[in-house]
Design a protein around this motif. Structure first.
Motif, PDB file in Angstrom:
ATOM      1  N   GLU A   1      42.439 -26.883  45.356  1.00 22.09           N
ATOM      2  CA  GLU A   1      40.999 -27.082  45.309  1.00 22.09           C
ATOM      3  C   GLU A   1      40.295 -26.040  46.174  1.00 22.09           C
ATOM      4  OE1 GLU A   1      40.419 -30.952  46.839  1.00 22.09           O
ATOM      5  OE2 GLU A   1      41.333 -31.993  45.130  1.00 22.09           O
ATOM      6  N   PRO A   2      39.112 -25.605  45.788  1.00 21.74           N
ATOM      7  CA  PRO A   2      38.357 -24.670  46.649  1.00 21.74           C
ATOM      8  C   PRO A   2      37.817 -25.403  47.865  1.00 21.74           C
ATOM      9  CG  PRO A   2      37.012 -25.321  44.770  1.00 21.74           C
ATOM     10  CD  PRO A   2      38.387 -25.891  44.531  1.00 21.74           C
ATOM     11  N   TYR A   3      37.789 -24.722  48.998  1.00 20.80           N
ATOM     12  CA  TYR A   3      37.234 -25.320  50.203  1.00 20.80           C
ATOM     13  C   TYR A   3      35.724 -25.483  50.002  1.00 20.80           C
ATOM     14  CZ  TYR A   3      36.175 -25.986  55.173  1.00 20.80           C
ATOM     15  OH  TYR A   3      35.733 -26.490  56.370  1.00 20.80           O
ATOM     16  N   PRO A   4      35.187 -26.692  50.130  1.00 17.91           N
ATOM     17  CA  PRO A   4      33.767 -26.948  49.817  1.00 17.91           C
ATOM     18  C   PRO A   4      32.773 -26.049  50.548  1.00 17.91           C
ATOM     19  CG  PRO A   4      34.943 -29.016  50.077  1.00 17.91           C
ATOM     20  CD  PRO A   4      35.889 -27.934  50.491  1.00 17.91           C
ATOM     21  N   VAL A   5      33.061 -25.717  51.792  1.00 16.62           N
ATOM     22  CA  VAL A   5      32.123 -24.873  52.537  1.00 16.62           C
ATOM     23  C   VAL A   5      32.078 -23.468  51.934  1.00 16.62           C
ATOM     24  CG1 VAL A   5      31.511 -23.900  54.781  1.00 16.62           C
ATOM     25  CG2 VAL A   5      32.498 -26.191  54.649  1.00 16.62           C
TER      26      VAL A   5
ATOM     27  N   LEU B   1      38.129 -20.807  45.216  1.00 19.56           N
ATOM     28  CA  LEU B   1      39.543 -21.196  45.201  1.00 19.56           C
ATOM     29  C   LEU B   1      40.423 -20.001  45.557  1.00 19.56           C
ATOM     30  CD1 LEU B   1      41.763 -23.224  44.688  1.00 19.56           C
ATOM     31  CD2 LEU B   1      41.615 -22.720  42.240  1.00 19.56           C
ATOM     32  N   MET B   2      40.081 -18.839  45.033  1.00 14.17           N
ATOM     33  CA  MET B   2      40.815 -17.615  45.355  1.00 14.17           C
ATOM     34  C   MET B   2      40.779 -17.351  46.862  1.00 14.17           C
ATOM     35  SD  MET B   2      39.993 -13.749  44.027  1.00 14.17           S
ATOM     36  CE  MET B   2      39.365 -14.447  42.497  1.00 14.17           C
ATOM     37  N   MET B   3      39.584 -17.442  47.449  1.00 15.20           N
ATOM     38  CA  MET B   3      39.437 -17.208  48.888  1.00 15.20           C
ATOM     39  C   MET B   3      40.193 -18.261  49.695  1.00 15.20           C
ATOM     40  SD  MET B   3      35.449 -16.101  49.366  1.00 15.20           S
ATOM     41  CE  MET B   3      34.891 -14.414  49.054  1.00 15.20           C
ATOM     42  N   THR B   4      40.127 -19.498  49.248  1.00 14.09           N
ATOM     43  CA  THR B   4      40.836 -20.582  49.931  1.00 14.09           C
ATOM     44  C   THR B   4      42.329 -20.303  49.978  1.00 14.09           C
ATOM     45  OG1 THR B   4      39.176 -22.201  49.221  1.00 14.09           O
ATOM     46  CG2 THR B   4      41.306 -23.072  49.905  1.00 14.09           C
ATOM     47  N   ARG B   5      42.873 -19.841  48.866  1.00 16.27           N
ATOM     48  CA  ARG B   5      44.310 -19.554  48.801  1.00 16.27           C
ATOM     49  C   ARG B   5      44.674 -18.316  49.617  1.00 16.27           C
ATOM     50  NH1 ARG B   5      44.942 -20.813  42.306  1.00 16.27           N
ATOM     51  NH2 ARG B   5      45.522 -23.013  42.515  1.00 16.27           N
ATOM     52  N   ILE B   6      43.850 -17.288  49.551  1.00 17.11           N
ATOM     53  CA  ILE B   6      44.141 -16.076  50.314  1.00 17.11           C
ATOM     54  C   ILE B   6      44.132 -16.360  51.808  1.00 17.11           C
ATOM     55  CG2 ILE B   6      43.212 -13.807  50.965  1.00 17.11           C
ATOM     56  CD1 ILE B   6      42.354 -13.446  48.061  1.00 17.11           C
ATOM     57  N   ILE B   7      43.181 -17.169  52.266  1.00 16.69           N
ATOM     58  CA  ILE B   7      43.093 -17.493  53.695  1.00 16.69           C
ATOM     59  C   ILE B   7      44.349 -18.203  54.174  1.00 16.69           C
ATOM     60  CG2 ILE B   7      41.910 -18.974  55.391  1.00 16.69           C
ATOM     61  CD1 ILE B   7      39.305 -18.372  53.882  1.00 16.69           C
ATOM     62  N   THR B   8      44.875 -19.113  53.364  1.00 16.30           N
ATOM     63  CA  THR B   8      46.006 -19.935  53.814  1.00 16.30           C
ATOM     64  C   THR B   8      47.368 -19.369  53.416  1.00 16.30           C
ATOM     65  OG1 THR B   8      45.793 -21.289  51.812  1.00 16.30           O
ATOM     66  CG2 THR B   8      44.643 -22.038  53.798  1.00 16.30           C
ATOM     67  N   GLN B   9      47.437 -18.681  52.277  1.00 11.11           N
ATOM     68  CA  GLN B   9      48.728 -18.225  51.770  1.00 11.11           C
ATOM     69  C   GLN B   9      48.927 -16.721  51.869  1.00 11.11           C
ATOM     70  OE1 GLN B   9      48.529 -19.636  47.730  1.00 11.11           O
ATOM     71  NE2 GLN B   9      48.657 -21.787  48.312  1.00 11.11           N
TER      72      GLN B   9
ATOM     73  N   ASN C   1      35.939 -25.872  59.126  1.00 14.18           N
ATOM     74  CA  ASN C   1      37.071 -26.396  59.881  1.00 14.18           C
ATOM     75  C   ASN C   1      38.330 -25.768  59.286  1.00 14.18           C
ATOM     76  OD1 ASN C   1      39.264 -27.824  60.888  1.00 14.18           O
ATOM     77  ND2 ASN C   1      38.175 -29.779  60.924  1.00 14.18           N
ATOM     78  N   PRO C   2      38.959 -24.823  60.005  1.00 12.05           N
ATOM     79  CA  PRO C   2      40.130 -24.116  59.466  1.00 12.05           C
ATOM     80  C   PRO C   2      41.253 -25.040  59.008  1.00 12.05           C
ATOM     81  CG  PRO C   2      39.347 -23.077  61.471  1.00 12.05           C
ATOM     82  CD  PRO C   2      38.598 -24.361  61.350  1.00 12.05           C
ATOM     83  N   LEU C   3      41.410 -26.191  59.662  1.00 13.79           N
ATOM     84  CA  LEU C   3      42.484 -27.109  59.290  1.00 13.79           C
ATOM     85  C   LEU C   3      42.256 -27.707  57.907  1.00 13.79           C
ATOM     86  CD1 LEU C   3      42.998 -28.981  62.695  1.00 13.79           C
ATOM     87  CD2 LEU C   3      44.297 -27.053  61.771  1.00 13.79           C
ATOM     88  N   GLU C   4      41.002 -27.811  57.494  1.00 13.72           N
ATOM     89  CA  GLU C   4      40.696 -28.379  56.185  1.00 13.72           C
ATOM     90  C   GLU C   4      40.951 -27.367  55.059  1.00 13.72           C
ATOM     91  OE1 GLU C   4      36.674 -29.638  56.427  1.00 13.72           O
ATOM     92  OE2 GLU C   4      37.109 -31.430  57.620  1.00 13.72           O
ATOM     93  N   VAL C   5      40.873 -26.088  55.388  1.00 14.16           N
ATOM     94  CA  VAL C   5      41.080 -25.062  54.364  1.00 14.16           C
ATOM     95  C   VAL C   5      42.488 -25.179  53.787  1.00 14.16           C
ATOM     96  CG1 VAL C   5      41.058 -22.595  53.849  1.00 14.16           C
ATOM     97  CG2 VAL C   5      39.449 -23.528  55.521  1.00 14.16           C
TER      98      VAL C   5
END
Length: 205
Positions: free
Chosen positions: A92-96, A185-193, A80-84
Motif C-alpha cells: 500500500e502507498p504511505y498515506p502521507v 506506492l513506488m516511493m513507499t517501496r523505494i524508501i523501505t526496500q 512516521n518512518p515506522l509506518e512507511v
C-alpha cells in the motif's frame, strides 16, 4: 461589493496573470532570460503594476516557491518512518506520501516548468534540503539507536531525498503519466526496500 473585496479580487487576478506569464515565458526562453518587461507585456499589465507585488523576477519566483513549501508543511508533521515500512509490506502507498503527491499534482503546471531544464535550477536542491531537514528530524525521533556499522542517518536521508526528487522530476516531465497512488506506492517501496529490490521484487530468480 465592497471596495476592498473588489481590490482583492483584482490583485488575485493580476497575480494569476503574472504567474501564468512566468510559466509560459520560462518554457519558451528559459527562466534566466525572463525580464519584468517580458512579464508585463505577456500579462498585459504595466511594469508599475508588477512592482506593486514583486521587486523583480527573482522575488516573484521566490514567493511562488514559498507558497509551495508552506503547502507541504502540514504533511511533514504527519510523517512516521515506522509506518512507511508496514505500508510497503502490505503493498500500500504511505498515506502521507499520497497527500504530498496530490498536493504536488495540484501545482503541476508550476513544478513541470520549474523542475525542467528551462526552469529554476535551484528548486530541486531546495526541495531536497526541505525534505532532508524534516526527514532527519523524524528519523532521529522515531528510529532506535544505530549500531556502529549502520549507515549514518544524514547519508541515508540524503539518499532517500535525492531518490524522491528524481522520481518527482521524472513524473512531472512525463506529464504525470502515472497516478498519484502508483507513484506514492513506488516511493513507499523505494524508501523501505531500495530501488533494486523494488524493481526485482517480482522477478523470479
Amino acid at each position: 461589493m465592497k471596495k476592498e473585496e473588489k481590490l482583492d479580487r483584482r490583485q488575485i487576478r493580476t497575480k494569476k496573470l503574472i504567474r501564468q506569464a512566468l510559466l509560459e515565458l520560462s518554457e519558451e526562453k528559459g527562466l534566466s532570460q525572463v525580464t519584468v518587461r517580458d512579464l508585463a507585456e505577456r500579462a498585459e499589465i504595466n511594469r508599475g503594476t508588477f512592482y506593486l507585488h514583486y521587486r523583480d523576477v527573482a522575488d516573484l519566483v521566490d514567493q511562488l516557491k514559498s507558497e509551495i513549501f508552506e503547502g507541504i508543511l502540514p504533511f511533514a508533521s504527519e510523517i512516521n518512518p515506522l509506518e512507511v515500512k508496514s505500508h510497503a509490506e502490505r503493498g500500500e502507498p504511505y498515506p502521507v506520501l499520497l497527500k504530498v503527491l496530490e498536493y504536488f499534482l495540484a501545482q503541476a503546471d508550476f513544478l513541470r516548468v520549474m523542475l525542467s531544464a528551462n526552469g529554476d535550477l535551484q528548486l530541486p536542491l531546495q526541495i531536497k534540503e526541505f525534505m532532508s531537514e524534516r526527514m532527519l528530524q523524524k528519523f532521529e525521533q522515531y528510529m532506535p539507536e544505530k549500531s556502529e556499522d549502520a549507515i549514518p542517518w544524514d547519508y541515508f536521508v540524503a539518499y532517500i531525498a535525492s531518490a524522491n526528487i528524481g522520481v518527482l522530476t521524472h513524473w512531472m516531465a512525463s506529464e504525470n503519466d502515472l497516478s498519484t497512488r502508483e507513484v506514492a506506492l513506488m516511493m513507499t517501496r523505494i524508501i523501505t526496500q531500495g530501488p533494486l529490490e523494488t524493481v526485482l521484487g517480482g522477478v523470479k530468480r
